[in-house]
Design a protein around this motif. Structure first.
Motif, mmCIF file in Angstrom:
data_model
loop_
_atom_site.group_PDB
_atom_site.id
_atom_site.type_symbol
_atom_site.label_atom_id
_atom_site.label_comp_id
_atom_site.label_asym_id
_atom_site.label_seq_id
_atom_site.Cartn_x
_atom_site.Cartn_y
_atom_site.Cartn_z
ATOM 1 N N VAL A 2 48.454 68.146 -25.301
ATOM 2 C CA VAL A 2 49.337 66.994 -25.536
ATOM 3 C C VAL A 2 50.741 67.378 -25.996
ATOM 4 O O VAL A 2 51.734 66.834 -25.523
ATOM 5 C CB VAL A 2 48.681 66.021 -26.552
ATOM 6 C CG1 VAL A 2 49.626 64.885 -26.891
ATOM 7 C CG2 VAL A 2 47.377 65.487 -25.979
ATOM 8 N N SER A 25 54.154 65.950 -24.450
ATOM 9 C CA SER A 25 54.837 64.861 -25.148
ATOM 10 C C SER A 25 56.028 65.331 -25.984
ATOM 11 O O SER A 25 56.894 64.539 -26.324
ATOM 12 C CB SER A 25 53.849 64.090 -26.034
ATOM 13 O OG SER A 25 53.324 64.940 -27.017
ATOM 14 N N GLU A 26 56.084 66.633 -26.308
ATOM 15 C CA GLU A 26 57.206 67.109 -27.128
ATOM 16 C C GLU A 26 58.054 68.153 -26.406
ATOM 17 O O GLU A 26 58.922 68.778 -27.022
ATOM 18 C CB GLU A 26 56.676 67.708 -28.439
ATOM 19 C CG GLU A 26 56.005 66.685 -29.347
ATOM 20 C CD GLU A 26 55.592 67.317 -30.678
ATOM 21 O OE1 GLU A 26 56.307 68.188 -31.187
ATOM 22 O OE2 GLU A 26 54.512 66.950 -31.180
ATOM 23 N N SER A 83 54.729 64.955 -16.784
ATOM 24 C CA SER A 83 55.138 64.049 -17.856
ATOM 25 C C SER A 83 54.012 63.057 -18.128
ATOM 26 O O SER A 83 53.075 62.932 -17.336
ATOM 27 C CB SER A 83 56.390 63.292 -17.439
ATOM 28 O OG SER A 83 56.053 62.413 -16.372
ATOM 29 N N THR A 84 54.133 62.326 -19.238
ATOM 30 C CA THR A 84 53.134 61.307 -19.554
ATOM 31 C C THR A 84 53.089 60.235 -18.459
ATOM 32 O O THR A 84 52.016 59.738 -18.119
ATOM 33 C CB THR A 84 53.436 60.691 -20.936
ATOM 34 O OG1 THR A 84 53.245 61.712 -21.918
ATOM 35 C CG2 THR A 84 52.520 59.525 -21.244
ATOM 36 N N TYR A 122 46.140 60.158 -27.878
ATOM 37 C CA TYR A 122 47.005 60.233 -26.697
ATOM 38 C C TYR A 122 46.261 59.701 -25.470
ATOM 39 O O TYR A 122 46.799 58.901 -24.703
ATOM 40 C CB TYR A 122 47.448 61.679 -26.474
ATOM 41 C CG TYR A 122 48.267 61.890 -25.214
ATOM 42 C CD1 TYR A 122 49.637 61.654 -25.192
ATOM 43 C CD2 TYR A 122 47.654 62.320 -24.034
ATOM 44 C CE1 TYR A 122 50.388 61.849 -24.040
ATOM 45 C CE2 TYR A 122 48.395 62.516 -22.874
ATOM 46 C CZ TYR A 122 49.762 62.278 -22.878
ATOM 47 O OH TYR A 122 50.490 62.466 -21.731
#
Ligand SMILES: [Zn+2]
Length: 323
Positions: free
Chosen positions: A97, A101-102, A204-205, A246
């Motif tokens: 994750v 996400s970061e 990407s998400t 998530y």
């Protein structure tokens, strides 16, 4: 039937035309060959079917196969997903994750790209040694010779020199030290900032959500991609819970969530935590064909893509079939 062949994939890309042709990945053309081979000899199943079989409500078809993709590489979105989608085959994608996400790069990937970007492995070993010498003034770090003794051992896929680099940087040194060394090597070799490289490397998400909407399975692979069998209970719970939040956020069903141990790092404690959170099943990196009647559902083995023919005309691979 209770036998299930689970195949594990990492990088799947057009290797020759990629920026790092030396990366140890599967060329997309060979991936296609392997899927065509599997289409002739196996029946693709979904994680939902595996869950129903584990719960005893529906047996698996004969020669069942499940495809799993670790680490959320953009490769999986660009190459694998459209191809599987066209054939109505479900893939299971395990997302680290934090990287997604970061916009960070996993230490393990920093190591892979450092190795792919610097072909002189002896030079890398010398650089690691001198970085450690520098850090030794402030930190207790064991003598380099001891690390060599312990970790310079060739594996199924890598030379002793490469295994020394991987072992030392993946778990052989304290987390803070190995992260700093991996960082320095990555910056020296790749010369690109981490966030940009992360965007180039992982999906990407939004892309994760798109795959989920098209029937792909998205699973838990931890938040930081740490070793779950080398941490205390609270830290493993944190890894699993943050990753689970998530998954729920992107739309994964709480009733059917699955896990894949980072680096295959399972132990009784990690299994207890997964069980407690009602994880359906979990995948290891033990090599073998799973038997859902016999195996612990939190210790399902997998085959690496390299254990399976990459030629559509190949005969059925008997090597692992009689498990
Ligand atoms: Zn992984």
């Amino acid at each position: 039937m209770s036998k299930l062949t689970v195949i594990m994939y990492h990088y799947v890309r057009d290797l020759k035309r990629s920026r790092f042709p030396e990366i140890k990945g599967l060329d997309f053309r060979l991936f296609v060959e392997q899927i065509e081979y599997l289409r002739r000899h196996y029946r693709f199943v979904t994680s939902e079917q595996v869950a129903r079989s584990l719960d005893g409500s529906e047996p698996l078809p004969d020669k069942a196969v499940l495809l799993t993709f670790d680490d959320a590489y953009i490769d999986h979105y660009t190459y694998v997903f459209p191809f599987l989608n066209r054939l109505s085959i479900q893939g299971s994608f395990y997302v680290p994750v934090k990287a997604v996400s970061e916009n960070t790069v996993l230490d393990v990937n920093k190591i892979h790209f450092t190795l792919a970007g610097q072909l002189d492995k002896a030079y890398l070993v010398r650089t690691i040694k001198s970085l450690l010498d520098r850090l030794r003034t402030d930190h207790a770090i064991e003598p380099f010779e001891d690390l060599v003794q312990k970790f310079a051992k060739a594996s199924r896929y890598d030379t002793a020199e490469v295994m020394l680099i991987k072992n030392v940087l993946q778990h052989g040194l304290p987390l803070e030290i190995r992260s700093r060394v991996a960082d320095e090597l990555f910056v020296q070799t790749i010369g690109m900032d981490e966030a940009s490289f992360s965007r180039e490397l992982y999906m990407s998400t939004e892309q994760v959500k798109t795959m989920l909407r098209h029937g792909m399975h998205i699973g838990c692979h931890g938040y930081n991609h740490f070793w779950w069998n080398k941490m205390d209970r609270a830290a493993v719970e944190n890894e699993i819970d943050r990753s689970l939040w998530y998954l729920l956020e992107v739309g994964v069903s709480q009733d059917l969530w699955t896990a894949c141990y980072p680096y295959g790092s399972y132990d009784d404690q990690a299994i207890e935590i997964l069980k407690d959170r009602r994880c359906k099943f979990a995948l290891t990196t033990e090599v073998g064909v799973a038997n859902l009647q016999r195996d612990n559902r939190y210790k399902l083995p997998r085959l690496d893509t390299n254990d399976v023919p990459k030629d559509r005309a190949a005969k059925l691979n008997a090597r692992y079939f009689e498990h």
